[in-house]
Design a protein around this motif. Structure first.
Motif, short mmCIF file in Angstrom:
data_model
loop_
_atom_site.label_atom_id
_atom_site.label_comp_id
_atom_site.label_asym_id
_atom_site.label_seq_id
_atom_site.Cartn_x
_atom_site.Cartn_y
_atom_site.Cartn_z
N PRO A 1 0.81 -1.22 0.00
CA PRO A 1 0.00 0.00 0.00
C PRO A 1 0.84 1.28 0.00
CG PRO A 1 -0.85 -1.58 1.59
CD PRO A 1 0.46 -2.12 1.12
N PHE A 2 1.97 1.26 0.71
CA PHE A 2 2.80 2.47 0.79
C PHE A 2 3.37 2.82 -0.59
CE2 PHE A 2 6.85 4.66 1.20
CZ PHE A 2 6.53 5.70 2.07
N ILE A 3 3.93 1.82 -1.28
CA ILE A 3 4.56 2.06 -2.58
C ILE A 3 3.51 2.50 -3.60
CG2 ILE A 3 5.76 0.96 -4.50
CD1 ILE A 3 7.19 -0.80 -2.43
N PHE A 4 2.36 1.82 -3.62
CA PHE A 4 1.32 2.19 -4.57
C PHE A 4 0.80 3.60 -4.28
CE2 PHE A 4 -3.15 2.29 -5.96
CZ PHE A 4 -2.99 1.96 -7.30
N THR A 5 0.54 3.89 -3.02
CA THR A 5 0.02 5.22 -2.65
C THR A 5 1.02 6.31 -2.97
OG1 THR A 5 -1.29 4.23 -0.87
CG2 THR A 5 -0.92 6.60 -0.77
N ALA A 6 2.31 6.06 -2.75
CA ALA A 6 3.34 7.05 -3.07
C ALA A 6 3.31 7.41 -4.55
CB ALA A 6 4.72 6.52 -2.67
N HIS A 7 3.13 6.41 -5.39
CA HIS A 7 3.04 6.67 -6.83
C HIS A 7 1.79 7.47 -7.18
CE1 HIS A 7 6.24 3.62 -7.22
NE2 HIS A 7 6.43 4.11 -8.43
N ILE A 8 0.67 7.11 -6.58
CA ILE A 8 -0.58 7.83 -6.85
C ILE A 8 -0.44 9.29 -6.44
CG2 ILE A 8 -3.02 8.03 -6.25
CD1 ILE A 8 -2.41 5.75 -8.17
N ILE A 9 0.15 9.54 -5.27
CA ILE A 9 0.35 10.92 -4.81
C ILE A 9 1.26 11.67 -5.78
CG2 ILE A 9 1.40 12.33 -3.00
CD1 ILE A 9 0.43 10.22 -0.98
N GLY A 10 2.32 11.02 -6.23
CA GLY A 10 3.23 11.66 -7.19
C GLY A 10 2.52 12.02 -8.48
N ILE A 11 1.66 11.13 -8.97
CA ILE A 11 0.91 11.40 -10.21
C ILE A 11 -0.06 12.57 -10.00
CG2 ILE A 11 -0.81 10.46 -11.79
CD1 ILE A 11 0.57 7.69 -11.35
N ILE A 12 -0.70 12.62 -8.84
CA ILE A 12 -1.62 13.74 -8.53
C ILE A 12 -0.87 15.06 -8.47
CG2 ILE A 12 -3.14 14.71 -6.75
CD1 ILE A 12 -3.98 11.83 -6.08
N ILE A 13 0.28 15.06 -7.81
CA ILE A 13 1.11 16.28 -7.72
C ILE A 13 1.51 16.75 -9.12
CG2 ILE A 13 3.32 17.19 -6.92
CD1 ILE A 13 3.04 15.41 -4.46
#
Length: 326
Positions: A138-150
């Motif tokens: 979950p941490f790795i996937f969420t980090a990527h999602i946050i990066g894409i949103i930013i």
């Protein structure tokens, strides 16, 4: 890793590529690289189509040759060549390099799962599985999602994902430290430990253990640093018998044995048939071991039914076999 995580990794690499002076943030090469990194992050898992053939082929080959050293090069060349057919005015060398990186990253991150890959082929068919990161983290996937949103909000994609990967590298180091502490505790609490197979879960502080000692198998959880023993079994060698010899000729059984590093076995004899079962101890769910291989043989030791794969109840297993009752 899971398909979703591989996809967002491909997007992140495409964004990171904008830091490449030969690429830039909004060029034909940048667009081609984004396609290349997304496809490259997925390509090695095309062997999933083997599931449509049968589980034995899938288990024997998934993350095998498609994740090997030659395959990494082949995937990157195929993807680059295909994109080049439909694109113009692109930097072909940099497209290939970033696509190659996407394929390499796919294989590399899969090594950190408990399932692992045969990434050293053709030099070795050994499964490389470090058991540090769950297939879905979950941490790795969420980090990527946050990066894409930013990125979508207007930030520079290259620097955004550069910082994101720096954080993820730190996360991996923390996971390795946790794993090292668990190994130390196992050796402190169990005698004559020969092998420890560790499987991370989606929960940060929970791990699954299969421990082999000189004469026992132990199955345990580690929660908040505490080892919780769940099961233990005598470590009994597989007998050399006609029943076992016949069972090993079955594709499902041989596929299971080629893949599973820690298992126990059972032989049941009935009025008119035998049943041989192998149970992988790496996986335990609600008191049940769902990854199994089972074969039924008639009184002449002819194979009449078999199955290998994930099954979560005895009733469903019987329906899969669909030949002889127990």
């Amino acid at each position: 890793m899971d398909t979703g995580t591989h996809i967002v990794m491909g997007i992140a690499l495409g964004g990171l590529a904008t830091l490449d002076p030969a690429v830039g943030p909004d060029t034909a090469t940048a667009h081609a690289i984004m396609i290349g990194t997304i496809l490259g992050s997925q390509a090695p898992d095309l062997d999933t189509v083997l599931k449509f053939r049968n589980n034995a082929q899938y288990i024997r080959n998934h993350r095998g040759i498609t994740h090997s050293l030659p395959a990494i090069l082949i995937w990157s060349l195929l993807i680059t060549g295909t994109i080049n057919i439909f694109s113009s005015h692109i930097n072909l060398l940099h497209l290939w390099l970033w696509t190659l990186l996407a394929v390499v990253l796919h294989v590399f991150v899969d090594i950190f799962n408990a399932y692992g890959t045969q990434a050293l082929r053709p030099f070795s068919k050994k499964w490389v599985a470090l058991g540090v990161i769950n297939t879905f983290d979950p941490f790795i996937f969420t980090a990527h999602i946050i990066g894409i949103i930013i990125w979508a909000l207007g930030a520079h994609p290259g620097y955004t994902f550069l910082w994101m990967y720096a954080i993820i590298i730190g996360y991996y180091l923390i996971r390795f430290w946790h794993q090292k502490m668990i190994f130390r505790k196992v050796h402190e609490n169990f005698d004559a430990v020969e092998e420890i197979i560790i499987s991370p879960t989606m929960r940060f502080h929970k791990w699954h253990l299969a421990i082999m000692t000189e004469d026992r198998f132990y199955v345990a959880h580690v929660i908040e640093g505490k080892i919780i023993l769940l099961d233990e079994f005598d470590r009994v060698p597989i007998p050399k018998s006609e029943v076992i010899t016949a069972a090993k000729k079955d594709d499902n059984i041989s596929a299971f044995l080629s893949f599973s590093p820690v298992y126990r076995w059972e032989i049941s004899e009935y009025t008119d048939h035998y049943e041989v079962r192998f149970i992988d101890l790496r996986y335990r769910s609600k008191g049940y071991y769902p990854f199994v291989a089972i074969v039924q043989l008639d009184s002449r030791l002819e194979i009449v039914s078999s199955y290998t794969g994930w099954i979560f109840s005895e009733a469903k297993l019987r329906r899969k076999l669909d030949i002889l009752p127990d």
